[in-house]
Design a protein around this motif. Structure first.
Motif, PDB file in Angstrom:
ATOM      1  N   ASP A   1     -72.281 -97.242  -7.251  1.00 12.33           N
ATOM      2  CA  ASP A   1     -71.515 -98.237  -7.987  1.00 12.33           C
ATOM      3  C   ASP A   1     -71.444 -97.864  -9.475  1.00 12.33           C
ATOM      4  OD1 ASP A   1     -70.049-100.600  -7.792  1.00 12.33           O
ATOM      5  OD2 ASP A   1     -71.739-101.705  -8.677  1.00 12.33           O
ATOM      6  N   THR A   2     -72.546 -97.430 -10.057  1.00 13.89           N
ATOM      7  CA  THR A   2     -72.523 -97.011 -11.458  1.00 13.89           C
ATOM      8  C   THR A   2     -71.700 -95.746 -11.639  1.00 13.89           C
ATOM      9  OG1 THR A   2     -74.587 -95.826 -11.156  1.00 13.89           O
ATOM     10  CG2 THR A   2     -74.732 -98.032 -12.069  1.00 13.89           C
ATOM     11  N   THR A   3     -71.752 -94.876 -10.653  1.00 16.00           N
ATOM     12  CA  THR A   3     -70.956 -93.656 -10.721  1.00 16.00           C
ATOM     13  C   THR A   3     -69.487 -94.001 -10.683  1.00 16.00           C
ATOM     14  OG1 THR A   3     -72.701 -92.567  -9.468  1.00 16.00           O
ATOM     15  CG2 THR A   3     -70.635 -91.403  -9.683  1.00 16.00           C
ATOM     16  N   LYS A   4     -69.162 -94.956  -9.844  1.00 16.10           N
ATOM     17  CA  LYS A   4     -67.767 -95.386  -9.751  1.00 16.10           C
ATOM     18  C   LYS A   4     -67.315 -96.020 -11.061  1.00 16.10           C
ATOM     19  CE  LYS A   4     -64.773 -98.279  -7.003  1.00 16.10           C
ATOM     20  NZ  LYS A   4     -64.669 -99.259  -5.943  1.00 16.10           N
ATOM     21  N   ALA A   5     -68.117 -96.842 -11.667  1.00 19.73           N
ATOM     22  CA  ALA A   5     -67.781 -97.486 -12.945  1.00 19.73           C
ATOM     23  C   ALA A   5     -67.687 -96.437 -14.045  1.00 19.73           C
ATOM     24  CB  ALA A   5     -68.825 -98.551 -13.283  1.00 19.73           C
ATOM     25  N   LEU A   6     -68.626 -95.477 -14.015  1.00 20.83           N
ATOM     26  CA  LEU A   6     -68.608 -94.405 -15.008  1.00 20.83           C
ATOM     27  C   LEU A   6     -67.361 -93.539 -14.865  1.00 20.83           C
ATOM     28  CD1 LEU A   6     -70.402 -93.393 -17.280  1.00 20.83           C
ATOM     29  CD2 LEU A   6     -71.427 -91.826 -15.654  1.00 20.83           C
ATOM     30  N   LEU A   7     -67.005 -93.197 -13.649  1.00 18.28           N
ATOM     31  CA  LEU A   7     -65.787 -92.414 -13.409  1.00 18.28           C
ATOM     32  C   LEU A   7     -64.539 -93.206 -13.801  1.00 18.28           C
ATOM     33  CD1 LEU A   7     -66.479 -90.590 -10.048  1.00 18.28           C
ATOM     34  CD2 LEU A   7     -66.091 -89.566 -12.267  1.00 18.28           C
ATOM     35  N   HIS A   8     -64.556 -94.495 -13.498  1.00 13.31           N
ATOM     36  CA  HIS A   8     -63.408 -95.341 -13.859  1.00 13.31           C
ATOM     37  C   HIS A   8     -63.259 -95.416 -15.388  1.00 13.31           C
ATOM     38  CE1 HIS A   8     -60.324 -98.312 -13.302  1.00 13.31           C
ATOM     39  NE2 HIS A   8     -60.986 -99.201 -14.056  1.00 13.31           N
ATOM     40  N   GLY A   9     -64.374 -95.537 -16.104  1.00  7.59           N
ATOM     41  CA  GLY A   9     -64.344 -95.563 -17.575  1.00  7.59           C
ATOM     42  C   GLY A   9     -63.854 -94.244 -18.148  1.00  7.59           C
ATOM     43  N   LEU A  10     -64.342 -93.128 -17.584  1.00 13.83           N
ATOM     44  CA  LEU A  10     -63.895 -91.807 -18.036  1.00 13.83           C
ATOM     45  C   LEU A  10     -62.414 -91.592 -17.753  1.00 13.83           C
ATOM     46  CD1 LEU A  10     -66.882 -89.523 -16.989  1.00 13.83           C
ATOM     47  CD2 LEU A  10     -66.136 -90.074 -19.301  1.00 13.83           C
ATOM     48  N   GLU A  11     -61.974 -92.075 -16.601  1.00 12.12           N
ATOM     49  CA  GLU A  11     -60.559 -91.946 -16.244  1.00 12.12           C
ATOM     50  C   GLU A  11     -59.673 -92.726 -17.218  1.00 12.12           C
ATOM     51  OE1 GLU A  11     -57.653 -92.611 -12.360  1.00 12.12           O
ATOM     52  OE2 GLU A  11     -59.751 -93.244 -12.271  1.00 12.12           O
ATOM     53  N   GLU A  12     -60.091 -93.934 -17.561  1.00 12.42           N
ATOM     54  CA  GLU A  12     -59.329 -94.737 -18.533  1.00 12.42           C
ATOM     55  C   GLU A  12     -59.304 -94.054 -19.897  1.00 12.42           C
ATOM     56  OE1 GLU A  12     -60.699 -98.733 -18.766  1.00 12.42           O
ATOM     57  OE2 GLU A  12     -60.078 -99.221 -16.728  1.00 12.42           O
ATOM     58  N   ALA A  13     -60.442 -93.518 -20.334  1.00 14.02           N
ATOM     59  CA  ALA A  13     -60.502 -92.815 -21.621  1.00 14.02           C
ATOM     60  C   ALA A  13     -59.611 -91.580 -21.598  1.00 14.02           C
ATOM     61  CB  ALA A  13     -61.938 -92.439 -21.953  1.00 14.02           C
ATOM     62  N   LEU A  14     -59.644 -90.860 -20.487  1.00 13.52           N
ATOM     63  CA  LEU A  14     -58.808 -89.667 -20.348  1.00 13.52           C
ATOM     64  C   LEU A  14     -57.326 -90.040 -20.367  1.00 13.52           C
ATOM     65  CD1 LEU A  14     -58.813 -86.616 -19.928  1.00 13.52           C
ATOM     66  CD2 LEU A  14     -58.848 -87.014 -17.467  1.00 13.52           C
ATOM     67  N   ILE A  15     -56.986 -91.137 -19.693  1.00 16.96           N
ATOM     68  CA  ILE A  15     -55.582 -91.589 -19.685  1.00 16.96           C
ATOM     69  C   ILE A  15     -55.150 -92.002 -21.088  1.00 16.96           C
ATOM     70  CG2 ILE A  15     -54.073 -93.457 -18.875  1.00 16.96           C
ATOM     71  CD1 ILE A  15     -55.510 -93.288 -16.161  1.00 16.96           C
ATOM     72  N   LEU A  16     -56.017 -92.695 -21.820  1.00 16.80           N
ATOM     73  CA  LEU A  16     -55.685 -93.078 -23.196  1.00 16.80           C
ATOM     74  C   LEU A  16     -55.478 -91.853 -24.081  1.00 16.80           C
ATOM     75  CD1 LEU A  16     -58.017 -96.134 -23.878  1.00 16.80           C
ATOM     76  CD2 LEU A  16     -55.535 -96.123 -23.791  1.00 16.80           C
ATOM     77  N   ARG A  17     -56.374 -90.895 -23.975  1.00 16.77           N
ATOM     78  CA  ARG A  17     -56.245 -89.676 -24.786  1.00 16.77           C
ATOM     79  C   ARG A  17     -55.013 -88.874 -24.398  1.00 16.77           C
ATOM     80  NH1 ARG A  17     -62.535 -87.788 -25.068  1.00 16.77           N
ATOM     81  NH2 ARG A  17     -63.159 -89.379 -26.561  1.00 16.77           N
ATOM     82  N   GLY A  19     -52.310 -90.082 -23.067  1.00 17.14           N
ATOM     83  CA  GLY A  19     -51.157 -90.847 -23.557  1.00 17.14           C
ATOM     84  C   GLY A  19     -50.946 -90.644 -25.051  1.00 17.14           C
ATOM     85  N   PHE A  20     -52.064 -90.637 -25.803  1.00 15.71           N
ATOM     86  CA  PHE A  20     -51.956 -90.414 -27.246  1.00 15.71           C
ATOM     87  C   PHE A  20     -51.421 -89.016 -27.535  1.00 15.71           C
ATOM     88  CE2 PHE A  20     -53.921 -88.758 -31.133  1.00 15.71           C
ATOM     89  CZ  PHE A  20     -53.343 -89.621 -32.053  1.00 15.71           C
ATOM     90  N   ILE A  21     -51.954 -88.028 -26.854  1.00 14.25           N
ATOM     91  CA  ILE A  21     -51.488 -86.645 -27.059  1.00 14.25           C
ATOM     92  C   ILE A  21     -50.023 -86.513 -26.651  1.00 14.25           C
ATOM     93  CG2 ILE A  21     -51.770 -84.265 -26.257  1.00 14.25           C
ATOM     94  CD1 ILE A  21     -54.789 -84.824 -26.133  1.00 14.25           C
ATOM     95  N   ALA A  22     -49.632 -87.153 -25.552  1.00 14.85           N
ATOM     96  CA  ALA A  22     -48.233 -87.107 -25.120  1.00 14.85           C
ATOM     97  C   ALA A  22     -47.330 -87.791 -26.157  1.00 14.85           C
ATOM     98  CB  ALA A  22     -48.073 -87.775 -23.757  1.00 14.85           C
ATOM     99  N   GLY A  23     -47.777 -88.910 -26.713  1.00 14.86           N
ATOM    100  CA  GLY A  23     -46.998 -89.598 -27.757  1.00 14.86           C
ATOM    101  C   GLY A  23     -46.836 -88.743 -28.998  1.00 14.86           C
ATOM    102  N   VAL A  24     -47.930 -88.088 -29.423  1.00 15.84           N
ATOM    103  CA  VAL A  24     -47.860 -87.205 -30.593  1.00 15.84           C
ATOM    104  C   VAL A  24     -46.919 -86.042 -30.318  1.00 15.84           C
ATOM    105  CG1 VAL A  24     -49.208 -85.578 -31.986  1.00 15.84           C
ATOM    106  CG2 VAL A  24     -50.118 -87.844 -31.508  1.00 15.84           C
TER     107      VAL A  24
END
Length: 112
Positions: A1-17, A19-24
């Motif tokens: 469960d913690t691994t899943k939450a950790l992976l989900h958090g990393l995935e969201e951070a990766l998507i944000l980054r 998206g930011f790089i794509a916008g730039v």
């Protein structure tokens, strides 16, 4: 469960980054495209400006020539009228033959 939450958090951070790089990247690409179009427009405008300057100069020159011709025509007409008035006054004051001789002498002295 913690691994899943950790992976989900990393995935969201990766998507944000990502998206930011794509916008730039998208912003940079738009700026480059705008600069290319601006440069092309500037070159084309400069070329047209040279053509317009040449056309304007030729129109200005022809207008000045026409103005000069009109002024010369006007002055020559004034000179002709002045000579006719002088001839008429000489004929009236000194008689027909003497007035004509005096006006001929005056014109000859003027051109000689």
């Amino acid at each position: 469960d913690t691994t899943k939450a950790l992976l989900h958090g990393l995935e969201e951070a990766l998507i944000l980054r990502a998206g930011f790089i794509a916008g730039v990247f998208h912003t940079w690409r738009c700026e480059v495209t705008l600069l290319k179009v601006a440069r092309r427009y500037s070159d084309e405008f400069a070329r047209h400006q040279d053509e317009w300057s040449g056309a304007f100069d030729s129109h200005r020159q022809s207008f000045e020539d026409e103005l000069r011709k009109a002024a010369e025509h006007h002055l020559s007409h004034k000179e002709i009228v002045r000579q006719r008035v002088a001839l008429l006054i000489d004929k009236w004051a000194h008689g027909e033959a003497e007035g004509l001789k005096r006006e001929c002498l005056r014109c000859w002295c003027h051109y000689a």
